[in-house]
Write a protein that holds these residues in place. Structure first.
Motif, PDB file in Angstrom:
ATOM      1  N   VAL A   1       0.758  -1.221  -0.092  1.00 41.43           N
ATOM      2  CA  VAL A   1       0.211   0.115   0.135  1.00 41.43           C
ATOM      3  C   VAL A   1       0.954   1.464  -0.168  1.00 41.43           C
ATOM      4  N   GLU A   2       0.675   2.109  -0.943  1.00 37.33           N
ATOM      5  CA  GLU A   2       1.556   3.279  -1.185  1.00 37.33           C
ATOM      6  C   GLU A   2       0.724   4.457  -0.386  1.00 37.33           C
ATOM      7  N   VAL A   3       1.074   5.314   0.401  1.00 37.68           N
ATOM      8  CA  VAL A   3       0.305   6.516   0.932  1.00 37.68           C
ATOM      9  C   VAL A   3       1.023   7.585   0.342  1.00 37.68           C
ATOM     10  N   TYR A   4       0.192   8.669  -0.463  1.00 39.10           N
ATOM     11  CA  TYR A   4       0.913   9.727  -0.696  1.00 39.10           C
ATOM     12  C   TYR A   4       0.219  10.932  -0.007  1.00 39.10           C
ATOM     13  N   VAL A   5       0.698  11.562   0.726  1.00 37.97           N
ATOM     14  CA  VAL A   5       0.336  12.916   1.346  1.00 37.97           C
ATOM     15  C   VAL A   5       0.530  14.097   0.454  1.00 37.97           C
ATOM     16  N   PRO A   6       0.063  14.802   0.172  1.00 34.72           N
ATOM     17  CA  PRO A   6       0.549  16.171  -0.750  1.00 34.72           C
ATOM     18  C   PRO A   6       1.497  16.747   0.083  1.00 34.72           C
ATOM     19  N   GLY A   7       2.842  16.958  -0.582  1.00 36.14           N
ATOM     20  CA  GLY A   7       3.582  17.896  -0.001  1.00 36.14           C
ATOM     21  C   GLY A   7       4.728  16.830   0.958  1.00 36.14           C
ATOM     22  N   LYS A   8       4.198  15.765   1.120  1.00 40.45           N
ATOM     23  CA  LYS A   8       5.229  14.779   1.983  1.00 40.45           C
ATOM     24  C   LYS A   8       5.966  13.767   0.962  1.00 40.45           C
ATOM     25  N   GLU A   9       6.622  12.887   1.283  1.00 36.64           N
ATOM     26  CA  GLU A   9       7.401  11.971   0.548  1.00 36.64           C
ATOM     27  C   GLU A   9       6.351  10.600   0.729  1.00 36.64           C
ATOM     28  N   LYS A  10       6.271   9.917  -0.439  1.00 32.42           N
ATOM     29  CA  LYS A  10       5.574   8.788  -0.415  1.00 32.42           C
ATOM     30  C   LYS A  10       6.084   7.845   0.586  1.00 32.42           C
ATOM     31  N   VAL A  11       5.238   7.057   1.286  1.00 33.39           N
ATOM     32  CA  VAL A  11       5.360   5.918   2.229  1.00 33.39           C
ATOM     33  C   VAL A  11       4.844   4.545   1.814  1.00 33.39           C
ATOM     34  N   THR A  12       5.689   3.700   1.436  1.00 31.02           N
ATOM     35  CA  THR A  12       5.328   2.254   1.229  1.00 31.02           C
ATOM     36  C   THR A  12       5.311   1.320   2.148  1.00 31.02           C
ATOM     37  N   TYR A  13       3.788   0.834   2.476  1.00 31.19           N
ATOM     38  CA  TYR A  13       3.629  -0.032   3.351  1.00 31.19           C
ATOM     39  C   TYR A  13       3.679  -1.462   2.797  1.00 31.19           C
ATOM     40  N   VAL A  14       4.381  -2.397   3.411  1.00 30.34           N
ATOM     41  CA  VAL A  14       4.590  -3.806   2.710  1.00 30.34           C
ATOM     42  C   VAL A  14       3.739  -4.988   3.718  1.00 30.34           C
ATOM     43  N   LYS A  15       3.540  -5.998   3.160  1.00 27.06           N
ATOM     44  CA  LYS A  15       2.990  -7.151   3.756  1.00 27.06           C
ATOM     45  C   LYS A  15       1.831  -6.931   4.774  1.00 27.06           C
ATOM     46  N   MET A  16       1.026  -5.774   4.165  1.00 28.23           N
ATOM     47  CA  MET A  16      -0.235  -5.385   4.949  1.00 28.23           C
ATOM     48  C   MET A  16      -1.260  -6.550   5.096  1.00 28.23           C
ATOM     49  N   THR A  17      -1.997  -6.171   6.347  1.00 32.07           N
ATOM     50  CA  THR A  17      -3.228  -7.057   6.294  1.00 32.07           C
ATOM     51  C   THR A  17      -4.294  -6.407   7.004  1.00 32.07           C
ATOM     52  N   ALA A  18      -5.518  -6.873   6.863  1.00 32.35           N
ATOM     53  CA  ALA A  18      -6.838  -5.964   7.228  1.00 32.35           C
ATOM     54  C   ALA A  18      -6.386  -5.447   8.664  1.00 32.35           C
ATOM     55  N   GLU A  19      -5.983  -6.119   9.598  1.00 28.41           N
ATOM     56  CA  GLU A  19      -5.676  -5.975  10.928  1.00 28.41           C
ATOM     57  C   GLU A  19      -4.836  -4.790  11.049  1.00 28.41           C
ATOM     58  N   LYS A  20      -3.817  -4.343  10.164  1.00 28.60           N
ATOM     59  CA  LYS A  20      -3.006  -3.560  10.396  1.00 28.60           C
ATOM     60  C   LYS A  20      -3.271  -2.147   9.815  1.00 28.60           C
ATOM     61  N   VAL A  21      -4.649  -2.004   9.141  1.00 31.21           N
ATOM     62  CA  VAL A  21      -5.346  -0.895   8.465  1.00 31.21           C
ATOM     63  C   VAL A  21      -5.697   0.070   9.317  1.00 31.21           C
ATOM     64  N   ALA A  22      -6.372  -0.380  10.394  1.00 32.95           N
ATOM     65  CA  ALA A  22      -6.610   0.795  11.599  1.00 32.95           C
ATOM     66  C   ALA A  22      -5.694   1.586  11.917  1.00 32.95           C
ATOM     67  N   ARG A  23      -4.725   1.022  12.370  1.00 27.93           N
ATOM     68  CA  ARG A  23      -3.412   1.665  12.864  1.00 27.93           C
ATOM     69  C   ARG A  23      -3.051   2.764  11.825  1.00 27.93           C
ATOM     70  N   VAL A  24      -2.772   2.456  10.581  1.00 26.31           N
ATOM     71  CA  VAL A  24      -2.359   3.175   9.419  1.00 26.31           C
ATOM     72  C   VAL A  24      -3.189   4.445   9.452  1.00 26.31           C
ATOM     73  N   VAL A  25      -4.546   4.043   9.195  1.00 23.56           N
ATOM     74  CA  VAL A  25      -5.410   5.249   9.059  1.00 23.56           C
ATOM     75  C   VAL A  25      -5.474   6.128  10.216  1.00 23.56           C
ATOM     76  N   VAL A  26      -5.418   5.575  11.461  1.00 21.79           N
ATOM     77  CA  VAL A  26      -5.509   6.576  12.640  1.00 21.79           C
ATOM     78  C   VAL A  26      -4.044   7.261  12.585  1.00 21.79           C
ATOM     79  N   ASP A  27      -3.030   6.698  12.844  1.00 24.80           N
ATOM     80  CA  ASP A  27      -1.441   7.140  13.109  1.00 24.80           C
ATOM     81  C   ASP A  27      -1.392   8.135  11.796  1.00 24.80           C
ATOM     82  N   HIS A  28      -1.130   7.527  10.741  1.00 19.80           N
ATOM     83  CA  HIS A  28      -0.858   7.954   9.518  1.00 19.80           C
ATOM     84  C   HIS A  28      -1.773   9.113   8.882  1.00 19.80           C
ATOM     85  N   LEU A  29      -3.023   8.610   8.433  1.00 18.35           N
ATOM     86  CA  LEU A  29      -3.938   9.374   7.604  1.00 18.35           C
ATOM     87  C   LEU A  29      -4.679  10.529   8.521  1.00 18.35           C
ATOM     88  N   VAL A  30      -4.804  10.267   9.695  1.00 16.35           N
ATOM     89  CA  VAL A  30      -5.369  11.038  10.464  1.00 16.35           C
ATOM     90  C   VAL A  30      -4.630  12.126  11.209  1.00 16.35           C
TER      91      VAL A  30
END
Lengths: 178, 123
Positions: free
Chosen positions: B79-108
Motif C-alpha cells: 500500500v502506497e500512501v501519498y500525502v500532498p507535500g510529503k514523501e511517499k510511504v510504502t507499506y508492505v505485507k499489509m493485512t486488514a488488521e494493520k489498516v486501522a493503525r495506519v488510518v489513525v496514526d498516518h492518515l489522521v
C-alpha cells in the motif's frame, strides 16, 4: 488464488487496464455448474494476442516477465473438468468466460464475490459495473449506471454510498440464495 | 430492503455538504497494489478495510485507489500512501488488521507507522 471471486477481481483489472467504461460480471449457478463471465468494452485484442494471453510467459507489463491472471483462471476452471474461453475484438472489447463444475473436489469456492464487486466499484468510481448473480433461476442485478442516475453529482465512492452498495449486495444475494 | 429510494435519500442528504470527496491533488491517496500477486497475497481485504475505515471516520480528503504490479511482488500486499507535500510511504505485507493503525496514526495524525514500511523489512 483461494477463491473464484479473487480470480474475478484479477481478470476485471485487465478490463480496467484496457480502458473499459463498462464491465459486466455475471455468475450463474445451476446445480453443480457455475458459469462466470467478465465482459468489457475496452480496447480489445487481436486474435493472436487473445491466444497468447493464456500463456503465463506473455504479459504487457514491464515489471515482470510473467502474466499469471488469465492462466490461473483457466487452470482453475479446467481443473474441475470445466471450460475456459476468451474472445476479443480490437476496438470493441473482450469476453472472458469460464465454467466450473462445483461438485468436483478441486473446485475452489466462489468466496466473497460481494467484496470483489465492492472493491471494483469503490476504487473505480468513473467506470460502470454491471453485476448479475443467478442462482438456480433466481437472479438480481446491480447496475452502477442506475445508481449514478439517482446520485447525479454524488460520487459512487462517497462513504455513505459505499455502505449502501455493500448492504445492497449482501441483502440481494441473501434473498436469492434463500 | 435496499432500494433506489434509499439511494435518493442518501443523495439528498449528501449533495448539500461542501465536503463531498473531490478527486483532486489536495487529497491524500492510498494506493493498494491489485495485480495478480497482490490479490493472491490478500490485497482485497486490505483494500476493503481501508475503504471502511475511511468511511467510518468520514475522511473526505482521502482517496482509496488501486494500481497494478508495483514490482516488489514478494512484499505484497503493498500500500502506497501519498500525502500532498510529503514523501511517499510504502507499506508492505499489509493485512486488514494493520489498516486501522495506519488510518489513525498516518492518515489522521500524520505519523507514518514506520514498522510496517518497506524500510523496516528490507534489511
Amino acid at each position: 488464488m483461494q477463491e473464484i471471486s479473487l480470480n474475478i477481481l484479477d481478470i476485471a483489472q485487465n478490463s480496467i487496464a484496457a480502458a473499459a467504461s463498462l464491465v459486466l460480471v455475471s455468475v450463474t449457478e445451476t446445480g453443480d455448474r457455475m458459469a462466470v463471465t467478465i465482459e468489457d468494452n475496452g480496447r480489445g485484442m487481436t486474435k493472436e494476442q487473445a491466444k497468447s494471453v493464456t500463456d503465463p510467459f506473455y504479459t504487457t507489463r514491464t515489471t515482470r516477465k510473467v502474466g499469471l491472471g488469465v492462466p490461473f483462471f483457466k487452470m482453475a476452471a479446467e481443473m474441475t473438468g470445466g471450460s475456459f474461453s476468451i474472445s476479443s475484438q480490437p476496438g470493441v472489447g473482450t469476453v472472458v468466460s469460464a465454467e466450473f463444475i462445483t461438485s468436483h473436489i478441486d473446485c475452489m469456492p466462489l468466496g466473497n464475490i460481494n467484496e470483489t464487486i465492492l472493491s471494483l466499484v469503490t476504487t473505480n468510481p468513473q467506470i460502470d459495473f454491471l453485476y448479475r448473480l443467478t442462482v438456480d433461476g433466481k437472479s438480481f442485478v446491480m447496475d452502477t449506471r442506475e445508481f449514478r442516475r439517482v446520485l447525479q453529482e454524488v460520487p459512487l465512492n462517497a462513504p455513505e454510498v459505499t455502505q449502501f452498495i455493500r448492504e445492497y449486495l449482501d441483502e440481494n444475494s441473501r434473498e436469492i440464495r434463500a | 430492503m435496499k432500494s433506489l429510494a434509499e439511494l435518493q435519500a442518501i443523495r439528498d442528504r449528501v449533495k448539500g455538504s461542501v465536503i463531498i470527496r473531490k478527486e483532486d491533488d489536495s487529497n491524500t491517496r492510498v494506493v493498494v497494489g491489485m495485480a495478480t500477486c497482490g490479490i493472491a497475497a490478500g490485497a482485497r481485504p486490505v483494500l476493503n478495510a481501508f475503504t471502511e475505515e475511511v468511511a467510518k471516520r468520514n475522511l473526505h480528503n482521502v482517496t482509496v485507489a488501486q494500481t497494478g504490479c508495483i514490482g516488489i511482488c514478494q512484499y505484497e500486499p503493498v500500500v502506497e500512501v501519498y500525502v500532498p507535500g510529503k514523501e511517499k510511504v510504502t507499506y508492505v505485507k499489509m493485512t486488514a488488521e494493520k489498516v486501522a493503525r495506519v488510518v489513525v496514526d498516518h492518515l489522521v495524525n500524520g505519523n507514518p507507522v514506520m514498522e510496517y514500511t518497506i524500510g523496516a523489512y528490507a534489511k
